[in-house]
Design a protein around this motif. Structure first.
Motif, PDB file in Angstrom:
ATOM      1  N   PRO A   1      19.396  11.969  35.391  1.00  0.00           N
ATOM      2  CA  PRO A   1      19.814  13.319  34.987  1.00  0.00           C
ATOM      3  C   PRO A   1      20.788  13.284  33.813  1.00  0.00           C
ATOM      4  CG  PRO A   1      20.954  12.647  36.991  1.00  0.00           C
ATOM      5  CD  PRO A   1      19.931  11.590  36.712  1.00  0.00           C
ATOM      6  N   SER A   2      20.686  14.305  32.975  1.00  0.00           N
ATOM      7  CA  SER A   2      21.610  14.479  31.861  1.00  0.00           C
ATOM      8  C   SER A   2      22.390  15.770  32.053  1.00  0.00           C
ATOM      9  CB  SER A   2      20.853  14.541  30.532  1.00  0.00           C
ATOM     10  OG  SER A   2      21.693  15.035  29.500  1.00  0.00           O
TER      11      SER A   2
ATOM     12  N   ARG B   1      18.603  18.320  32.511  1.00  0.00           N
ATOM     13  CA  ARG B   1      17.267  17.880  32.942  1.00  0.00           C
ATOM     14  C   ARG B   1      17.306  16.375  33.151  1.00  0.00           C
ATOM     15  NH1 ARG B   1      14.172  19.166  27.352  1.00  0.00           N
ATOM     16  NH2 ARG B   1      15.624  20.903  27.451  1.00  0.00           N
ATOM     17  N   GLU B   2      16.256  15.853  33.731  1.00  0.00           N
ATOM     18  CA  GLU B   2      16.128  14.408  33.829  1.00  0.00           C
ATOM     19  C   GLU B   2      15.505  13.869  32.548  1.00  0.00           C
ATOM     20  OE1 GLU B   2      13.931  13.943  37.585  1.00  0.00           O
ATOM     21  OE2 GLU B   2      15.765  13.034  38.384  1.00  0.00           O
ATOM     22  N   MET B   3      16.026  12.744  32.077  1.00  0.00           N
ATOM     23  CA  MET B   3      15.537  12.121  30.859  1.00  0.00           C
ATOM     24  C   MET B   3      15.035  10.716  31.183  1.00  0.00           C
ATOM     25  SD  MET B   3      15.827  14.291  28.367  1.00  0.00           S
ATOM     26  CE  MET B   3      15.778  13.297  26.854  1.00  0.00           C
ATOM     27  N   GLU B   4      13.911  10.368  30.572  1.00  0.00           N
ATOM     28  CA  GLU B   4      13.297   9.068  30.805  1.00  0.00           C
ATOM     29  C   GLU B   4      13.633   8.104  29.669  1.00  0.00           C
ATOM     30  OE1 GLU B   4       9.091   9.686  32.758  1.00  0.00           O
ATOM     31  OE2 GLU B   4       9.461  11.310  31.330  1.00  0.00           O
ATOM     32  N   PHE B   5      13.723   6.830  30.010  1.00  0.00           N
ATOM     33  CA  PHE B   5      13.853   5.784  29.005  1.00  0.00           C
ATOM     34  C   PHE B   5      13.375   4.471  29.616  1.00  0.00           C
ATOM     35  CE2 PHE B   5      17.920   5.893  31.200  1.00  0.00           C
ATOM     36  CZ  PHE B   5      18.325   4.570  31.309  1.00  0.00           C
ATOM     37  N   LYS B   6      13.107   3.521  28.749  1.00  0.00           N
ATOM     38  CA  LYS B   6      12.582   2.244  29.206  1.00  0.00           C
ATOM     39  C   LYS B   6      13.279   1.114  28.464  1.00  0.00           C
ATOM     40  CE  LYS B   6       8.160   0.256  30.694  1.00  0.00           C
ATOM     41  NZ  LYS B   6       6.687   0.468  30.731  1.00  0.00           N
ATOM     42  N   VAL B   7      13.552   0.036  29.180  1.00  0.00           N
ATOM     43  CA  VAL B   7      14.249  -1.119  28.625  1.00  0.00           C
ATOM     44  C   VAL B   7      13.300  -2.307  28.613  1.00  0.00           C
ATOM     45  CG1 VAL B   7      16.222  -2.667  28.866  1.00  0.00           C
ATOM     46  CG2 VAL B   7      16.449  -0.252  29.515  1.00  0.00           C
ATOM     47  N   TYR B   8      13.257  -3.012  27.489  1.00  0.00           N
ATOM     48  CA  TYR B   8      12.402  -4.182  27.316  1.00  0.00           C
ATOM     49  C   TYR B   8      13.278  -5.397  27.025  1.00  0.00           C
ATOM     50  CZ  TYR B   8       8.870  -0.564  26.604  1.00  0.00           C
ATOM     51  OH  TYR B   8       8.067   0.537  26.749  1.00  0.00           O
ATOM     52  N   GLY B   9      13.133  -6.441  27.833  1.00  0.00           N
ATOM     53  CA  GLY B   9      13.848  -7.676  27.579  1.00  0.00           C
ATOM     54  C   GLY B   9      14.880  -7.994  28.639  1.00  0.00           C
ATOM     55  N   HIS B  10      15.390  -9.214  28.593  1.00  0.00           N
ATOM     56  CA  HIS B  10      16.306  -9.708  29.616  1.00  0.00           C
ATOM     57  C   HIS B  10      17.671 -10.092  29.064  1.00  0.00           C
ATOM     58  CE1 HIS B  10      14.417 -13.274  27.843  1.00  0.00           C
ATOM     59  NE2 HIS B  10      15.515 -13.931  28.192  1.00  0.00           N
ATOM     60  N   ALA B  11      17.791 -10.198  27.737  1.00  0.00           N
ATOM     61  CA  ALA B  11      19.056 -10.625  27.132  1.00  0.00           C
ATOM     62  C   ALA B  11      19.015 -10.298  25.647  1.00  0.00           C
ATOM     63  CB  ALA B  11      19.279 -12.123  27.341  1.00  0.00           C
TER      64      ALA B  11
ATOM     65  N   THR C   1      24.932   9.684  22.908  1.00  0.00           N
ATOM     66  CA  THR C   1      26.177   8.957  22.669  1.00  0.00           C
ATOM     67  C   THR C   1      27.096   8.912  23.885  1.00  0.00           C
ATOM     68  OG1 THR C   1      27.150  10.971  21.710  1.00  0.00           O
ATOM     69  CG2 THR C   1      26.130   9.394  20.200  1.00  0.00           C
ATOM     70  N   ARG C   2      27.027   9.928  24.736  1.00  0.00           N
ATOM     71  CA  ARG C   2      27.964   9.997  25.861  1.00  0.00           C
ATOM     72  C   ARG C   2      27.327   9.634  27.199  1.00  0.00           C
ATOM     73  NH1 ARG C   2      31.041  15.703  24.232  1.00  0.00           N
ATOM     74  NH2 ARG C   2      31.425  15.125  22.051  1.00  0.00           N
ATOM     75  N   GLU C   3      26.001   9.620  27.242  1.00  0.00           N
ATOM     76  CA  GLU C   3      25.319   9.291  28.499  1.00  0.00           C
ATOM     77  C   GLU C   3      24.407   8.081  28.336  1.00  0.00           C
ATOM     78  OE1 GLU C   3      25.209  13.649  30.652  1.00  0.00           O
ATOM     79  OE2 GLU C   3      23.513  13.137  29.379  1.00  0.00           O
ATOM     80  N   LEU C   4      23.417   8.168  27.449  1.00  0.00           N
ATOM     81  CA  LEU C   4      22.429   7.089  27.375  1.00  0.00           C
ATOM     82  C   LEU C   4      23.017   5.807  26.802  1.00  0.00           C
ATOM     83  CD1 LEU C   4      19.608   6.028  27.806  1.00  0.00           C
ATOM     84  CD2 LEU C   4      18.947   6.998  25.595  1.00  0.00           C
TER      85      LEU C   4
END
Length: 248
Positions: A9-10, A15-25, A94-97
């Motif tokens: 949630p934002s 609303r809810e916002m989606e994002f995806k992270v790729y990688g381990h380091a 800048t303040r959440e994600l």
């Protein structure tokens, strides 16, 4: 390649916002799609795969953000409402994600690189110029760097604030030393790149006038405004950005 999907949630966007992270380091990088794009575009369009050699080696972690371009830059209707939506999205980033991304990447208190294509390049540049204490540089491909091309004759304080080619003139001289990171601008000169090449040159000139470090890389007249070329450009420019950060 390790991947993680999030839907959170934002407060700013309500609303809810989606994002995806790729990688381990590695260096975290907040990534943006072209206008109206979604968080999964970097995967679906081959940009994440183009950087797999960095991601799998633990040198880079991509955090692919969702946009609200359809309600701001690309929307119809009253300009102030659209500008306010863009500013709320900026506050979300800048303040959440961004803090959340740094937490996920185990880099709390650190900085993110920003990267984007087309309008997403403008978003990346905007983040670096407005929040250099949070972003350490930006890689910008085929960018749109002024709100005028999207808001037409409408202008206010918020469109100016989110228009990097214009807002760069307003950066106080005392803050200029904060911009020591890599700001890499790249654009083709082929089909559908005319507008973006012109905006890229104008943005580079505005940066040069303020003596802000930036690199302008114009590719050939066969290079079009399209994903396959952005794959190739990222594979060249992101390593350059990482090397510049390593050298600091």
């Amino acid at each position: 390649m390790q991947t993680q999907y999030f839907k959170e949630p934002s407060v700013y966007l309500k609303r809810e916002m989606e994002f995806k992270v790729y990688g381990h380091a590695g260096q975290p990088c907040l990534a943006f799609s072209a206008e109206g794009g979604r968080f999964y575009d970097w995967e679906d369009r081959g940009l994440a795969a183009a950087l797999a050699f960095l991601i799998d080696a633990g040198r880079l972690r991509l955090v692919c953000a969702d946009s609200v371009d359809g309600e701001s830059w690309m929307a119809a209707g009253e300009g102030r409402r659209r500008a306010e939506m863009q500013e709320r999205w900026f506050c979300y980033l800048t303040r959440e994600l961004a803090p959340r991304a740094l937490e996920i990447c185990g880099c709390a208190g650190g900085k993110l690189l920003a990267a984007g294509v087309s309008l997403g390049a403008g978003h990346a540049a905007n983040l670096y110029l407005r929040r250099p204490e949070l972003f350490c540089g930006a890689v910008c491909l085929s960018g749109s760097y002024t709100a005028r091309g999207w808001f037409g004759d409408y202008a206010d304080d918020l469109t100016l604030r989110n228009s990097p080619a214009d807002a760069v003139r307003l950066i106080p001289a005392a803050r200029l030393p904060e911009y020591a990171g890599p700001l890499l601008l790249c654009c083709g000169q082929g089909p559908y790149e005319e507008r973006f090449a012109a905006e890229t040159r104008a943005f580079a000139a505005a940066l040069e006038k303020r003596a802000l470090p930036a690199s302008l890389d114009l590719w050939g007249f066969d290079v079009s405004h399209d994903w396959p070329w952005w794959q190739k450009e990222l594979a060249v420019l992101v390593p350059q950005a990482l090397e510049a950060l390593d050298a600091r």
